[in-house]
Motif scaffolding. Sequence first.
Motif, short mmCIF file in Angstrom:
data_model
loop_
_atom_site.label_atom_id
_atom_site.label_comp_id
_atom_site.label_asym_id
_atom_site.label_seq_id
_atom_site.Cartn_x
_atom_site.Cartn_y
_atom_site.Cartn_z
N VAL A 118 166.01 34.87 58.98
CA VAL A 118 167.47 35.02 59.10
C VAL A 118 167.96 36.20 58.27
N VAL A 119 167.48 36.31 57.04
CA VAL A 119 167.91 37.42 56.18
C VAL A 119 167.45 38.75 56.77
N LYS A 120 166.21 38.81 57.25
CA LYS A 120 165.69 40.06 57.83
C LYS A 120 166.53 40.47 59.04
N ALA A 121 166.82 39.52 59.92
CA ALA A 121 167.62 39.84 61.11
C ALA A 121 169.02 40.31 60.74
N ALA A 122 169.63 39.65 59.78
CA ALA A 122 170.99 40.04 59.36
C ALA A 122 170.99 41.43 58.74
N VAL A 123 170.02 41.72 57.90
CA VAL A 123 169.97 43.02 57.24
C VAL A 123 169.63 44.13 58.24
N GLU A 124 168.68 43.89 59.13
CA GLU A 124 168.33 44.90 60.14
C GLU A 124 169.50 45.17 61.08
N ARG A 125 170.19 44.13 61.48
CA ARG A 125 171.33 44.30 62.38
C ARG A 125 172.43 45.10 61.70
N SER A 126 172.69 44.81 60.44
CA SER A 126 173.70 45.55 59.69
C SER A 126 173.30 47.02 59.54
N GLY A 127 172.03 47.27 59.30
CA GLY A 127 171.54 48.64 59.19
C GLY A 127 171.67 49.39 60.50
N ALA A 128 171.38 48.71 61.60
CA ALA A 128 171.51 49.35 62.91
C ALA A 128 172.97 49.68 63.22
N GLN A 129 173.86 48.77 62.86
CA GLN A 129 175.29 49.04 63.08
C GLN A 129 175.77 50.20 62.22
N ALA A 130 175.30 50.26 60.99
CA ALA A 130 175.68 51.37 60.11
C ALA A 130 175.14 52.69 60.66
N THR A 131 173.91 52.66 61.16
CA THR A 131 173.33 53.88 61.74
C THR A 131 174.13 54.33 62.95
N ARG A 132 174.55 53.37 63.79
CA ARG A 132 175.36 53.73 64.95
C ARG A 132 176.69 54.33 64.53
N SER A 133 177.28 53.81 63.47
CA SER A 133 178.57 54.36 63.04
C SER A 133 178.43 55.78 62.49
N VAL A 134 177.24 56.11 61.95
CA VAL A 134 177.01 57.46 61.43
C VAL A 134 176.58 58.42 62.53
N THR A 135 175.64 57.97 63.41
CA THR A 135 175.07 58.87 64.42
C THR A 135 175.74 58.78 65.77
N GLY A 136 176.43 57.65 66.03
CA GLY A 136 177.07 57.45 67.32
C GLY A 136 176.17 56.78 68.35
N THR A 137 174.91 56.53 68.01
CA THR A 137 174.00 55.86 68.93
C THR A 137 173.26 54.73 68.24
N TRP A 138 172.82 53.77 69.02
CA TRP A 138 172.06 52.63 68.49
C TRP A 138 170.63 53.07 68.24
N PRO A 139 170.04 52.66 67.11
CA PRO A 139 168.72 53.17 66.74
C PRO A 139 167.54 52.54 67.47
N GLY A 140 167.76 51.69 68.44
CA GLY A 140 166.69 50.99 69.14
C GLY A 140 165.86 51.79 69.98
#
Length: 88
Positions: free
Chosen positions: A66-88
């Motif tokens: 649960v912690v890993k999923a929450a942290v990874e999802r938050s990181g992906a959202q932060a990356t999208r807000s900086v780069t404009g694209t989802w890191p997947g």
Amino acid sequence: MRASKIAYRPVGLALGAVSGMLAGAAFKQVWKVIEGEGDAPDALDEDRPWRQILLAAAIQGAIFAVVKAAVERSGAQATRSVTGTWPG
């Protein structure tokens, strides 16, 4: 390779380390509440019963997932807000 993947790689590594520390701390607190003991049993602890060892492993696995999923999802959202694209 997309810019979002490149930008997320170091972020993902750092977040992985942070999530491990957070999950470990959360598990210790949860275990204290469940068993009233400071240390969770280790699989090789011969003085602990199977029930206690397997319960600790199941709870620890769930918390880490649960912690890993929450942290990874938050990181992906932060990356999208900086780069404009989802890191997947």
